[in-house]
Design a protein around this motif. Structure first.
Motif, PDB file in Angstrom:
ATOM      1  N   LYS A   1       0.836  -1.200   0.000  1.00  0.00           N
ATOM      2  CA  LYS A   1       0.000   0.000   0.000  1.00  0.00           C
ATOM      3  C   LYS A   1       0.875   1.256   0.000  1.00  0.00           C
ATOM      4  O   LYS A   1       0.623   2.190  -0.760  1.00  0.00           O
ATOM      5  N   ARG A   2       1.901   1.272   0.846  1.00  0.00           N
ATOM      6  CA  ARG A   2       2.818   2.434   0.878  1.00  0.00           C
ATOM      7  C   ARG A   2       3.461   2.661  -0.482  1.00  0.00           C
ATOM      8  O   ARG A   2       3.506   3.789  -0.983  1.00  0.00           O
TER       9      ARG A   2
ATOM     10  N   ALA B   1       2.432   1.643  -3.473  1.00  0.00           N
ATOM     11  CA  ALA B   1       1.462   1.998  -4.513  1.00  0.00           C
ATOM     12  C   ALA B   1       0.953   3.430  -4.352  1.00  0.00           C
ATOM     13  O   ALA B   1       0.794   4.151  -5.336  1.00  0.00           O
ATOM     14  N   THR B   2       0.694   3.850  -3.114  1.00  0.00           N
ATOM     15  CA  THR B   2       0.157   5.199  -2.923  1.00  0.00           C
ATOM     16  C   THR B   2       1.218   6.271  -3.155  1.00  0.00           C
ATOM     17  O   THR B   2       0.881   7.376  -3.561  1.00  0.00           O
ATOM     18  N   SER B   3       2.480   5.932  -2.940  1.00  0.00           N
ATOM     19  CA  SER B   3       3.534   6.936  -3.146  1.00  0.00           C
ATOM     20  C   SER B   3       4.040   6.967  -4.584  1.00  0.00           C
ATOM     21  O   SER B   3       4.727   7.919  -4.981  1.00  0.00           O
TER      22      SER B   3
ATOM     23  N   ARG C   1       4.281   7.576  -8.481  1.00  0.00           N
ATOM     24  CA  ARG C   1       3.729   8.515  -9.460  1.00  0.00           C
ATOM     25  C   ARG C   1       3.722   7.895 -10.864  1.00  0.00           C
ATOM     26  O   ARG C   1       3.333   8.547 -11.828  1.00  0.00           O
TER      27      ARG C   1
ATOM     28  N   ARG D   1       2.268   4.796 -11.623  1.00  0.00           N
ATOM     29  CA  ARG D   1       1.250   3.781 -11.837  1.00  0.00           C
ATOM     30  C   ARG D   1       0.200   4.260 -12.828  1.00  0.00           C
ATOM     31  O   ARG D   1      -0.054   5.449 -12.940  1.00  0.00           O
TER      32      ARG D   1
ATOM     33  N   THR E   1      -5.362   2.626 -10.279  1.00  0.00           N
ATOM     34  CA  THR E   1      -5.461   3.117  -8.903  1.00  0.00           C
ATOM     35  C   THR E   1      -4.358   2.475  -8.064  1.00  0.00           C
ATOM     36  O   THR E   1      -3.754   1.475  -8.468  1.00  0.00           O
ATOM     37  N   ALA E   2      -4.140   3.023  -6.885  1.00  0.00           N
ATOM     38  CA  ALA E   2      -3.137   2.455  -5.983  1.00  0.00           C
ATOM     39  C   ALA E   2      -3.505   1.014  -5.622  1.00  0.00           C
ATOM     40  O   ALA E   2      -2.643   0.131  -5.583  1.00  0.00           O
TER      41      ALA E   2
ATOM     42  N   PHE F   1      -7.257  -0.961   1.920  1.00  0.00           N
ATOM     43  CA  PHE F   1      -7.829  -0.005   0.970  1.00  0.00           C
ATOM     44  C   PHE F   1      -9.337   0.162   1.158  1.00  0.00           C
ATOM     45  O   PHE F   1      -9.993   0.824   0.355  1.00  0.00           O
TER      46      PHE F   1
END
Length: 102
Positions: free
Chosen positions: A26-27, A29-31, A33, A35, A38-39, A77
């Motif tokens: 998760k860390r 994927a969300t950080s 830029r 991708r 979605t994360a 998520f």
């Protein structure tokens, strides 16, 4: 040319803790830029890629940990659990992947 793959923490998939694996994915994927989706999609895709790439060489205990990490990733998520991979069906499918009949 640059890859659109996630930058993962070293030895991520060596962990025996599904919560740790999910949190790290998760860390990452969300950080990221780079991708395209979605994360959540990126994180789940990376986890599935690792499982599929290992194929039949993945020990059943390892596969079970990674399958549990999928559930933890969905929770992280705020997604509902997978309808096809809950309870006894998860155990049956893990047995099928390893060649054992449960």
């Amino acid at each position: 040319m640059h890859s659109n793959a996630l930058d993962l923490e070293p030895h991520l998939f060596a962990s025996d803790n599904p919560e740790e694996i999910a949190a790290s994915l998760k860390r990452s994927a969300t950080s990221s830029r780079r991708r395209k989706g979605t994360a959540f999609q990126s994180a789940m895709s990376m986890l599935n890629f690792y499982i599929n790439r290992a194929g039949r060489n993945l020990p059943k205990e390892r596969r079970a940990t990674l399958e549990r990490a999928k559930g933890k990733l969905r929770q992280a998520f705020g997604r509902p659990p997978s309808a096809t991979m809950t309870g006894s069906s998860l155990i049956r499918d893990i047995g099928r992947f390893s060649g054992d009949v449960l």
